[in-house]
Design a protein around this motif. Sequence first.
Motif, PDB file in Angstrom:
ATOM      1  N   PRO A  63       0.862  -1.396   0.369  1.00  0.00           N
ATOM      2  CA  PRO A  63      -0.018  -0.030   0.544  1.00  0.00           C
ATOM      3  C   PRO A  63       0.942   1.103   0.314  1.00  0.00           C
ATOM      4  CG  PRO A  63      -0.683  -1.586   1.627  1.00  0.00           C
ATOM      5  CD  PRO A  63       0.070  -1.620   0.909  1.00  0.00           C
ATOM      6  N   ALA A  64       2.534   0.939   0.280  1.00  0.00           N
ATOM      7  CA  ALA A  64       3.306   2.214   0.305  1.00  0.00           C
ATOM      8  C   ALA A  64       3.054   3.011  -1.534  1.00  0.00           C
ATOM      9  CB  ALA A  64       4.503   2.029   0.083  1.00  0.00           C
ATOM     10  N   MET A  65       2.011   2.041  -2.598  1.00  0.00           N
ATOM     11  CA  MET A  65       2.257   3.009  -4.368  1.00  0.00           C
ATOM     12  C   MET A  65       1.486   3.460  -3.723  1.00  0.00           C
ATOM     13  SD  MET A  65       2.281  -1.058  -6.397  1.00  0.00           S
ATOM     14  CE  MET A  65       3.275  -1.544  -6.021  1.00  0.00           C
ATOM     15  N   VAL A  66      -0.192   3.836  -2.471  1.00  0.00           N
ATOM     16  CA  VAL A  66      -0.906   4.109  -2.384  1.00  0.00           C
ATOM     17  C   VAL A  66      -0.123   5.291  -1.143  1.00  0.00           C
ATOM     18  CG1 VAL A  66      -2.313   3.380  -3.931  1.00  0.00           C
ATOM     19  CG2 VAL A  66      -2.546   3.394  -2.158  1.00  0.00           C
ATOM     20  N   GLN A  67       0.660   5.159  -0.928  1.00  0.00           N
ATOM     21  CA  GLN A  67       1.110   6.218   0.294  1.00  0.00           C
ATOM     22  C   GLN A  67       0.044   6.178   1.339  1.00  0.00           C
ATOM     23  OE1 GLN A  67       0.460   9.112  -2.965  1.00  0.00           O
ATOM     24  NE2 GLN A  67       3.248   8.009  -2.397  1.00  0.00           N
ATOM     25  N   SER A  68      -0.033   4.657   1.191  1.00  0.00           N
ATOM     26  CA  SER A  68      -0.776   4.470   2.900  1.00  0.00           C
ATOM     27  C   SER A  68       0.038   2.895   3.274  1.00  0.00           C
ATOM     28  CB  SER A  68      -1.842   3.867   1.837  1.00  0.00           C
ATOM     29  OG  SER A  68      -2.999   4.877   1.617  1.00  0.00           O
ATOM     30  N   GLY A  69       0.665   3.220   2.833  1.00  0.00           N
ATOM     31  CA  GLY A  69       1.494   1.479   3.560  1.00  0.00           C
ATOM     32  C   GLY A  69       1.786   1.994   4.935  1.00  0.00           C
ATOM     33  N   ALA A  70       2.678   0.767   5.115  1.00  0.00           N
ATOM     34  CA  ALA A  70       2.898   0.507   6.994  1.00  0.00           C
ATOM     35  C   ALA A  70       4.159  -0.372   7.232  1.00  0.00           C
ATOM     36  CB  ALA A  70       2.033  -0.629   7.396  1.00  0.00           C
ATOM     37  N   THR A  71       5.381   0.559   7.876  1.00  0.00           N
ATOM     38  CA  THR A  71       6.962   0.423   7.760  1.00  0.00           C
ATOM     39  C   THR A  71       7.606  -0.105   8.950  1.00  0.00           C
ATOM     40  OG1 THR A  71       7.346   1.887   5.410  1.00  0.00           O
ATOM     41  CG2 THR A  71       8.869   0.839   6.981  1.00  0.00           C
ATOM     42  N   GLY A  72       7.901  -0.938   9.485  1.00  0.00           N
ATOM     43  CA  GLY A  72       8.338  -1.963  10.241  1.00  0.00           C
ATOM     44  C   GLY A  72       9.998  -1.277  10.081  1.00  0.00           C
ATOM     45  N   MET A  73      11.183  -0.507  11.101  1.00  0.00           N
ATOM     46  CA  MET A  73      12.276   0.190  10.853  1.00  0.00           C
ATOM     47  C   MET A  73      13.177   0.082  12.296  1.00  0.00           C
ATOM     48  SD  MET A  73      12.204   3.177   8.391  1.00  0.00           S
ATOM     49  CE  MET A  73      11.981   4.786   9.126  1.00  0.00           C
ATOM     50  N   TYR A  74      13.936  -1.153  12.058  1.00  0.00           N
ATOM     51  CA  TYR A  74      14.940  -1.248  12.293  1.00  0.00           C
ATOM     52  C   TYR A  74      16.551  -0.533  12.104  1.00  0.00           C
ATOM     53  CZ  TYR A  74      19.297  -4.061  15.115  1.00  0.00           C
ATOM     54  OH  TYR A  74      20.228  -3.984  15.580  1.00  0.00           O
ATOM     55  N   ALA A  75      16.626   0.355  13.606  1.00  0.00           N
ATOM     56  CA  ALA A  75      18.604   0.951  13.126  1.00  0.00           C
ATOM     57  C   ALA A  75      19.557   0.643  14.051  1.00  0.00           C
ATOM     58  CB  ALA A  75      18.000   2.683  13.765  1.00  0.00           C
ATOM     59  N   GLU A  94      13.323   8.090   9.352  1.00  0.00           N
ATOM     60  CA  GLU A  94      11.788   8.119   9.212  1.00  0.00           C
ATOM     61  C   GLU A  94      10.937   8.676   8.254  1.00  0.00           C
ATOM     62  OE1 GLU A  94      10.965   7.858  13.074  1.00  0.00           O
ATOM     63  OE2 GLU A  94       8.634   9.039  13.159  1.00  0.00           O
ATOM     64  N   SER A  95      11.717   9.669   7.809  1.00  0.00           N
ATOM     65  CA  SER A  95      10.614  10.856   7.082  1.00  0.00           C
ATOM     66  C   SER A  95      10.659  10.489   5.931  1.00  0.00           C
ATOM     67  CB  SER A  95      11.411  12.951   7.556  1.00  0.00           C
ATOM     68  OG  SER A  95      12.995  12.566   6.584  1.00  0.00           O
ATOM     69  N   ILE A  96      11.509   9.789   4.758  1.00  0.00           N
ATOM     70  CA  ILE A  96      12.190   9.223   4.443  1.00  0.00           C
ATOM     71  C   ILE A  96      10.082   8.515   3.975  1.00  0.00           C
ATOM     72  CG2 ILE A  96      12.804   7.682   2.608  1.00  0.00           C
ATOM     73  CD1 ILE A  96      15.512   9.123   2.917  1.00  0.00           C
ATOM     74  N   LEU A  97      10.384   7.132   4.870  1.00  0.00           N
ATOM     75  CA  LEU A  97       9.575   6.214   4.953  1.00  0.00           C
ATOM     76  C   LEU A  97       8.151   6.155   4.777  1.00  0.00           C
ATOM     77  CD1 LEU A  97      10.220   3.438   3.913  1.00  0.00           C
ATOM     78  CD2 LEU A  97      11.687   4.215   4.670  1.00  0.00           C
ATOM     79  N   ARG A  98       7.751   8.464   5.846  1.00  0.00           N
ATOM     80  CA  ARG A  98       6.331   8.353   6.660  1.00  0.00           C
ATOM     81  C   ARG A  98       5.779   8.627   5.098  1.00  0.00           C
ATOM     82  NH1 ARG A  98       6.878  12.684  10.913  1.00  0.00           N
ATOM     83  NH2 ARG A  98       7.282  10.224  12.087  1.00  0.00           N
ATOM     84  N   ALA A  99       6.573   9.631   3.780  1.00  0.00           N
ATOM     85  CA  ALA A  99       6.333   9.580   3.108  1.00  0.00           C
ATOM     86  C   ALA A  99       4.979   8.709   2.067  1.00  0.00           C
ATOM     87  CB  ALA A  99       7.540   9.984   2.000  1.00  0.00           C
ATOM     88  N   VAL A 100       5.094   6.883   2.770  1.00  0.00           N
ATOM     89  CA  VAL A 100       4.726   6.789   2.077  1.00  0.00           C
ATOM     90  C   VAL A 100       3.375   5.861   3.233  1.00  0.00           C
ATOM     91  CG1 VAL A 100       5.688   6.203  -0.025  1.00  0.00           C
ATOM     92  CG2 VAL A 100       6.827   4.643   1.708  1.00  0.00           C
ATOM     93  N   GLY A 101       3.141   6.496   4.086  1.00  0.00           N
ATOM     94  CA  GLY A 101       2.648   5.303   4.623  1.00  0.00           C
ATOM     95  C   GLY A 101       2.965   5.838   6.437  1.00  0.00           C
ATOM     96  N   ILE A 102       2.709   4.962   7.387  1.00  0.00           N
ATOM     97  CA  ILE A 102       3.129   5.247   8.710  1.00  0.00           C
ATOM     98  C   ILE A 102       4.478   4.108   8.953  1.00  0.00           C
ATOM     99  CG2 ILE A 102       0.910   5.219   9.468  1.00  0.00           C
ATOM    100  CD1 ILE A 102       1.281   2.448  10.988  1.00  0.00           C
ATOM    101  N   VAL A 103       5.351   4.402  10.150  1.00  0.00           N
ATOM    102  CA  VAL A 103       6.349   4.596  10.544  1.00  0.00           C
ATOM    103  C   VAL A 103       5.855   3.341  11.665  1.00  0.00           C
ATOM    104  CG1 VAL A 103       9.180   4.358  10.941  1.00  0.00           C
ATOM    105  CG2 VAL A 103       7.292   5.324   8.619  1.00  0.00           C
ATOM    106  N   ILE A 104       6.634   2.106  11.292  1.00  0.00           N
ATOM    107  CA  ILE A 104       6.408   2.528  13.527  1.00  0.00           C
ATOM    108  C   ILE A 104       8.795   1.670  13.697  1.00  0.00           C
ATOM    109  CG2 ILE A 104       4.256   1.818  13.625  1.00  0.00           C
ATOM    110  CD1 ILE A 104       6.316  -1.376  13.941  1.00  0.00           C
ATOM    111  N   TRP A 105       8.899   1.742  14.523  1.00  0.00           N
ATOM    112  CA  TRP A 105      10.741   1.014  14.838  1.00  0.00           C
ATOM    113  C   TRP A 105      10.536  -0.165  15.983  1.00  0.00           C
ATOM    114  CZ3 TRP A 105      14.681   3.208  12.431  1.00  0.00           C
ATOM    115  CH2 TRP A 105      14.632   4.151  12.280  1.00  0.00           C
ATOM    116  N   VAL A 106      11.300  -0.654  15.650  1.00  0.00           N
ATOM    117  CA  VAL A 106      11.667  -1.835  16.507  1.00  0.00           C
ATOM    118  C   VAL A 106      12.950  -1.646  16.994  1.00  0.00           C
ATOM    119  CG1 VAL A 106       9.646  -3.224  15.353  1.00  0.00           C
ATOM    120  CG2 VAL A 106      12.497  -3.803  14.553  1.00  0.00           C
TER     121      VAL A 106
END
Length: 263
Positions: free
Chosen positions: A111-123, A136-148
């Motif tokens: 759903p990132a293709m329609v800016q409604s994605g959900a992304t998990g991220m690990y740094a 975070e701001s890069i991935l937030r451009a295509v939806g919500i972001v959560i960090w693990v």
Amino acid sequence: MAGSLIGGLIADGWNPASIRVSDTDARQLERLSQRFPVTTTTDNNRAVEGADVVVLAVKPQVMKDAVQSLAASISKQQPLVISIAAGITEPTLRQWLGEETAIVRSMPNTPAMVQSGATGMYANPYVKDDQRSVAESILRAVGIVIWVDDEAMMDAVTALSGSGPAYIFLFIEALQAAGLELGLCRETAYLLALQTAFGAAKMALESEEDATMLRQRVTSPGGTTERAIKILLEGGFGELVSKAVHTAAERSRELAKEFGDNQ
Ligand SMILES: NC(=O)c1ccc[n+]([C@@H]2O[C@H](COP(=O)([O-])OP(=O)(O)OC[C@H]3O[C@@H](n4cnc5c(N)ncnc54)[C@H](OP(=O)(O)O)[C@@H]3O)[C@@H](O)[C@H]2O)c1
């Protein structure tokens, strides 16, 4: 996936002139530059030159080949590296790119293709606070972001939201099929199923109440919904979903191991 990210970034106000895109497929680049005024090249090293952030968006199977020629410039420049590849772990990337590389591993969904994605991220620990914000701001451009905090949780993210759109599509297909059996035409059944899935998710996102509460509210005693929910629960719906998601997480762990072993 890279095209979706680029589209999201530009829609979010990022300057296209600051985005350099590399792809081995010149026709892909041609199509992309018709959509967005970004700089394109078929030389990965040119794309990385002087970059603050490098996004790796090739298939996991070709990641090793794609990044090995970049290792020297990445070690020298020390940019933030964001990988969106499924199953390629942070230690594997560090092995290919240099021990002290700042890496954010992320798992977006379609759903990132329609800016409604959900992304998990690990740094990893080499990622500085400002780099974390940029990622975070890069991935937030295509939806919500959560960090693990624990990379192992990326398998859970992959199993839930990474593969999740397919589970929802399957449910929509099943609703449509049931509508057809009840005499609705194909288009009507599909539209009703789709809008219901969309409306329910939108309602839950905008509500202060959780899904359980919302479900209970629409389940009047003795009504139609109560009958249907009873059938689903008695048929083991919850257990089946749980088993499916656990199996997907297991497959994610296996794939990570396969990609790691094939170095
Ligand atoms: N699609 C999803 O739902 C999804 C969700 C989460 C994460 N991801 C991850 O996102 C990544 C990209 O997936 P995708 O579906 O967007 O893949 P894709 O459509 O195959 O896009 C990757 C592009 O990279 C090109 N490429 C291949 N080797 C390259 C190299 N050495 N240097 C530069 N470019 C190269 C490919 O060209 P060719 O076509 O000529 O090979 C292709 O145009 C994958 O790692 C995947 O795991 C995808």
